[in-house]
Design a protein around this motif. Structure first.
Motif, short mmCIF file in Angstrom:
data_model
loop_
_atom_site.label_atom_id
_atom_site.label_comp_id
_atom_site.label_asym_id
_atom_site.label_seq_id
_atom_site.Cartn_x
_atom_site.Cartn_y
_atom_site.Cartn_z
N LEU A 129 0.94 -1.03 -0.16
CA LEU A 129 0.10 0.13 -0.02
C LEU A 129 0.87 1.19 -0.10
CD1 LEU A 129 -2.71 -0.94 2.70
CD2 LEU A 129 -2.75 -1.17 0.02
N ASP A 130 0.72 2.07 -0.92
CA ASP A 130 1.40 3.20 -1.28
C ASP A 130 0.68 4.64 -0.59
OD1 ASP A 130 3.79 1.88 -1.85
OD2 ASP A 130 3.55 2.69 -3.96
N GLU A 131 1.00 4.95 0.44
CA GLU A 131 0.29 6.11 1.17
C GLU A 131 0.92 7.48 0.97
OE1 GLU A 131 0.80 2.62 4.00
OE2 GLU A 131 2.31 4.03 3.00
N THR A 132 -0.25 8.41 0.63
CA THR A 132 0.24 9.77 0.57
C THR A 132 -0.89 10.38 1.91
OG1 THR A 132 0.95 9.90 -1.65
CG2 THR A 132 0.18 11.86 -0.60
N ALA A 133 -0.25 11.35 2.72
CA ALA A 133 -0.79 11.83 3.79
C ALA A 133 -0.91 13.48 3.28
CB ALA A 133 -0.18 11.59 5.11
N GLY A 134 -2.21 14.11 3.84
CA GLY A 134 -2.19 15.38 3.77
C GLY A 134 -2.43 16.04 5.07
N TYR A 135 -1.65 16.92 5.56
CA TYR A 135 -1.68 17.60 6.92
C TYR A 135 -1.31 19.12 7.02
CZ TYR A 135 -1.15 18.07 11.88
OH TYR A 135 -1.28 18.46 13.27
N GLY A 136 -2.25 19.86 7.53
CA GLY A 136 -1.78 21.24 7.49
C GLY A 136 -1.47 21.91 6.30
N GLY A 137 -1.89 21.46 5.05
CA GLY A 137 -1.76 22.27 3.95
C GLY A 137 -0.70 21.64 3.14
N HIS A 138 -0.08 20.59 3.69
CA HIS A 138 0.97 20.07 3.17
C HIS A 138 0.90 18.45 2.78
CE1 HIS A 138 3.79 23.48 4.14
NE2 HIS A 138 3.03 23.54 5.58
N THR A 139 1.72 18.28 1.82
CA THR A 139 1.58 16.66 1.24
C THR A 139 2.66 16.03 1.54
OG1 THR A 139 0.05 17.26 -0.60
CG2 THR A 139 1.19 15.11 -0.67
N PHE A 140 2.45 14.76 2.15
CA PHE A 140 3.71 14.14 2.69
C PHE A 140 3.67 12.59 1.83
CE2 PHE A 140 2.85 16.79 5.94
CZ PHE A 140 3.83 17.22 6.29
N GLU A 141 4.41 12.12 1.02
CA GLU A 141 4.48 10.84 0.50
C GLU A 141 5.20 9.93 1.52
OE1 GLU A 141 4.45 10.58 -4.15
OE2 GLU A 141 6.10 11.97 -3.45
N LEU A 142 4.43 8.76 2.02
CA LEU A 142 5.15 7.95 2.94
C LEU A 142 5.71 6.78 2.36
CD1 LEU A 142 2.02 8.22 5.50
CD2 LEU A 142 4.22 10.05 5.16
N SER A 143 5.35 6.34 1.14
CA SER A 143 5.94 5.13 0.68
C SER A 143 7.17 5.27 0.01
CB SER A 143 5.03 4.63 -0.41
OG SER A 143 4.94 5.69 -1.58
N THR A 144 8.05 4.10 -0.02
CA THR A 144 9.35 4.16 -0.67
C THR A 144 9.51 3.13 -1.53
OG1 THR A 144 10.48 5.07 1.52
CG2 THR A 144 11.72 4.27 -0.10
N ASN A 145 9.92 3.65 -2.91
CA ASN A 145 9.95 2.54 -4.01
C ASN A 145 11.32 2.72 -4.63
OD1 ASN A 145 7.57 1.14 -3.51
ND2 ASN A 145 6.55 2.92 -4.58
N ARG A 146 11.82 1.53 -5.09
CA ARG A 146 13.50 1.70 -5.76
C ARG A 146 12.85 1.15 -7.12
NH1 ARG A 146 16.91 -0.82 -3.17
NH2 ARG A 146 18.24 1.09 -2.47
N TRP A 147 13.04 1.78 -8.23
CA TRP A 147 12.71 1.47 -9.66
C TRP A 147 13.99 0.61 -10.19
CZ3 TRP A 147 7.53 1.33 -9.59
CH2 TRP A 147 7.00 2.28 -8.81
N HIS A 148 13.43 -0.08 -11.13
CA HIS A 148 14.45 -0.65 -12.21
C HIS A 148 15.47 0.39 -12.56
CE1 HIS A 148 16.36 -4.43 -13.26
NE2 HIS A 148 16.58 -4.07 -14.53
N GLY A 149 16.55 0.47 -12.43
CA GLY A 149 17.34 1.54 -13.11
C GLY A 149 18.00 2.31 -11.94
N GLY A 150 17.46 2.41 -10.64
CA GLY A 150 18.14 2.71 -9.49
C GLY A 150 17.75 3.92 -8.94
N SER A 151 16.57 4.46 -9.45
CA SER A 151 15.85 5.61 -8.85
C SER A 151 15.27 5.38 -7.61
CB SER A 151 15.14 6.63 -9.91
OG SER A 151 14.07 5.72 -10.19
N VAL A 152 15.06 5.92 -6.65
CA VAL A 152 14.23 5.79 -5.45
C VAL A 152 13.30 7.08 -5.13
CG1 VAL A 152 14.25 5.41 -2.99
CG2 VAL A 152 16.02 4.70 -4.22
N THR A 153 12.12 6.68 -5.46
CA THR A 153 10.94 7.67 -5.35
C THR A 153 9.67 7.11 -5.31
OG1 THR A 153 10.10 9.60 -6.58
CG2 THR A 153 10.73 8.06 -7.86
N PRO A 154 8.81 7.38 -4.27
CA PRO A 154 9.31 8.59 -3.27
C PRO A 154 10.22 8.00 -2.38
CG PRO A 154 6.76 7.71 -3.30
CD PRO A 154 7.58 7.00 -4.53
N ARG A 155 10.53 8.98 -1.23
CA ARG A 155 11.39 8.59 -0.16
C ARG A 155 10.59 8.85 1.13
NH1 ARG A 155 16.92 8.43 -1.50
NH2 ARG A 155 17.58 8.83 -3.85
N GLY A 156 9.66 7.95 1.18
CA GLY A 156 8.64 8.13 2.39
C GLY A 156 9.45 7.88 3.88
#
Length: 677
Positions: free
Chosen positions: A67-94
């Motif tokens: 489950l990949d979560e995104t939180a909204g709080y106090g007018g800001h958005t926080f991505e809580l999940s972490t994924n590494r993709w084939h090729g090496g990039s890590v996004t999001p960095r929860g």
């Protein structure tokens, strides 16, 4: 604030390398599980939130990946999940928002710091059901926090990997949640929030990078399908629970489900305290955590003839139930922890599978006919029954199973599969044929049996002698003639003298092999000391312990081969051929520390020194598989953990050895002699 044995702050959580190398595990008693990393990213094909055992305890199938979560709080958005993709990039960095990770019993808890808010996430499984609960609690906040949760699903054998390639699953609304039908004959499964909205989707996310699989020389990428998004607000005192299940009627009451899980784990502790009160008073924190881990391996194995059948999963993530592992682990998993009734069920279950005097080596994942390629599982079965009776005094079970035991000895005397038979010339068992692996050193890849050990392996005959001595005692309990077993034991003891290598000061590993006797220094001879009945004189027992201590003992177990041997491999890694080539050629096995400690205690009678060998393993609970113990380690320092993150016989043998030390009483004769010096 409450702290547990497994409790990390930002020093671990905020360091991706450390956070992704630590893995958590929760199970359901059926063979199903959920598992992942502290960081939240997938590193193995075996990670997932719902890996269901559709044919308990096998048929394991990945249904919900994450489950990949995104939180909204106090007018800001926080991505809580972490994924590494084939090729090496890590996004999001929860993981960067992780304030804390801990275990509550076996339940993993993540605490995310989002401005002045603290959001807690818990994952656990329902005992006896293919159901996972994911619960979000706002532990602190100035107002509500919104969650948008992408549900990533799959439907494949847990050993496999998936490419989307246009695969269309059906995701349908189901009572404010989502029902997923992967294909016409697939078992439906469900994502059921206790409130909020669920919007269906069908969006393949391509190229999740599986770094650990790449290191193992296996397919290192996978696709998962976003089947929908769950949206809800979380407030203090108003958590959100998402139920992932094969049961459309699974309870969505997260509070009651969490209490059921905690009550189950409290009952485990209470059982131990009630059954072993003196032992419970001495138990350090690591023993309490390891005791909880024992329950993760005990599973149902129902059949029409035995609906209450039980077995033991050898290890997570990829092992099923194996005869050898089950019998070795049984004393530590059940007798040490005060659950002899489960031991009795397991012993009865396996009695039904004895065939031609042999216990199955393993049950295949898809439920096919059991495989019987093992020379030692059956002998460990005799020892498990002996240990059970010693702990319980249950004469009835002995009488019930004695016909099976008698059949086992008879088959071994006249010969059974794979050349396993008694050599009447020296009273020892011989075993083996080309292309078959029969001992616990059982690596085989592409037809290559790495350590064939054809002939008379030392531990097989240590077990044979021990089994015969046990049979004589059990025969008397069953009111059957015992003289035959006494005679066979005497002949085995006399024949066992052939193992001793006077020039080296320890035992040959194998006698009468195709190339003669094998003098390799391996840990197998430790069983000639650690088992209750030894065919060796005390001086030779001590020499074996000393030889193993000098060359094989490490912080986390015993090496499978001495470092000075030309075939020694100090690091376990690479593709399957490389890994299997190292598996028993120097790789450290955690479970072997148990027999070594038992043997050391027997010959030196020094509990404090014996206990010191267990201390590094108690700290190992905080790395690799959290709250549990690994299968294997590199043979070379720093003894990096490898293989399964949770291995039944490692956990079991550490507990059994600790309990043996805790209850040790020096023999009166030895104590008196020491006093005269």
């Amino acid at each position: 604030m409450e702290y547990s044995l497994i409790d990390f702050g930002r020093d671990i959580c905020g360091d991706l390398a450390q956070a992704e190398s630590r893995e958590w595990l929760v199970t359901n008693g059926l063979g199903g599980y959920a598992s992942g990393t502290v960081a939240g990213l997938l590193t193995r094909r075996y990670h997932g939130l719902l890996v269901a055992a559709l044919k308990p305890p096998v048929g394991r199938t990945l249904l919900v990946a994450k489950l990949d979560e995104t939180a909204g709080y106090g007018g800001h958005t926080f991505e809580l999940s972490t994924n590494r993709w084939h090729g090496g990039s890590v996004t999001p960095r929860g993981y960067r928002h992780l304030e804390r990770f801990r275990l509550e019993g076996t339940i993993p808890v993540w605490t995310y710091a989002l401005a002045d808010a603290l959001l807690e996430k818990r994952v656990w499984m329902e005992q006896g059901a293919n159901t996972t609960y994911v619960r979000y609690d706002l532990a602190r906040g100035a107002g509500p926090l919104s969650l948008a949760i992408k549900a990533m699903v799959n439907c494949r054998d847990y050993h496999g990997s998936t490419r989307g390639n246009g695969w269309r699953m059906r995701g349908e609304g189901a009572d404010h949640g989502l029902a997923v039908i992967a294909y016409d004959s697939a078992v439906p499964f469900y994502l059921l929030p206790d409130r909020g909205e669920s919007d269906a989707a069908h969006d393949w996310h391509l190229g999740f990078d599986l770094a650990v699989e790449r290191a193992r020389g296996l397919d290192d990428r996978e696709d998962h399908l976003q089947i929908g998004t769950i949206r809800a607000a979380v407030e203090e005192g108003k958590p959100l629970t998402i139920v992932l299940s094969t049961d459309p009627k699974a309870s969505r009451d997260g509070a009651k489900a969490l209490e059921r899980r905690k009550r189950h784990e409290r009952a485990l502790a209470a059982t131990f305290t009630r059954a072993r009160p003196a032992l419970a008073k001495q138990a350090p924190p690591w023993v309490g955590q390891a005791r909880l881990a024992t329950d993760q391996f005990i599973v149902d194995r129902p059949s029409p003839e035995d609906p209450d059948g039980r077995s033991v999963i050898a290890g997570y993530h990829w092992f099923g139930d194996w005869g050898r592992d089950t019998m070795i682990a049984l004393p530590g998993l059940t007798l040490t922890t005060g659950r002899p009734a489960i031991a009795r069920q397991i012993l009865h279950t396996f009695a039904r599978f004895v065939d031609r005097g042999m216990l199955p080596n393993r049950f295949p994942d898809a439920g096919e006919t059991p495989e019987y390629n093992t020379a030692d599982a059956t002998l460990w079965y005799v020892e498990a029954i002996r240990a059970y009776h010693a702990a319980t005094g249950d004469d009835r079970l002995v009488r019930e199973l004695f016909p099976v035991l008698g059949e086992i000895v008879d088959w071994h005397r006249r010969g059974t599969r794979y050349g396993i038979r008694l050599d009447h010339a020296d009273g020892l068992l011989q075993a083996g044929e080309e292309g078959v692996q029969l001992t616990w050193m059982d690596a085989k890849v592409e037809g290559w049996v790495v350590t064939p050990r054809i002939g008379k392996p030392v531990e097989i005959n240590a077990l044979w002698y021990n089994a015969l001595r046990a049979m004589a005692a059990l025969a008397r309990i069953a009111k059957k003639p015992s003289g035959e077993y006494d005679g066979l034991a005497a002949r085995a003891a006399a024949g066992f003298a052939r193992y001793w290598n006077e020039s080296l000061g320890y035992c040959h590993d194998v006698l009468d092999g195709p190339d003669g006797d094998d003098p390799s220094l391996r840990p197998n001879q430790i069983f000639a000391v650690s088992l209750p009945e030894s065919p060796l004189a005390p001086a030779k027992q001590k020499a074996i312990v000393d030889a193993c201590a000098r060359a094989l003992v490490t912080s986390h177990g015993l090496r499978s081969l001495a470092p000075d041997h030309p075939q020694y491999v100090g690091q376990y890694g690479g593709d399957q051929r490389s890994r299997d080539g190292a598996y028993h050629q120097g790789t450290v096995w955690g479970w072997l520390l148990g027999p070594f400690v038992t043997a050391h205690l027997k010959v030196y009678q020094d509990p404090a020194r014996a206990r010191s060998f267990l201390e590094p393993m108690s700290r190992h609970l905080q790395s690799h598989g959290l709250g549990t113990m690994s299968e294997i380690f590199d043979g070379a320092p720093p003894f990096t953990p490898r293989g399964c993150i949770a291995q039944a016989w490692t956990v079991a043998e550490m507990l059994r050895a600790w309990a043996e030390i805790a209850t040790f009483k020096k023999p009166a004769v030895a104590a008196a002699r020491k006093g005269k010096r």
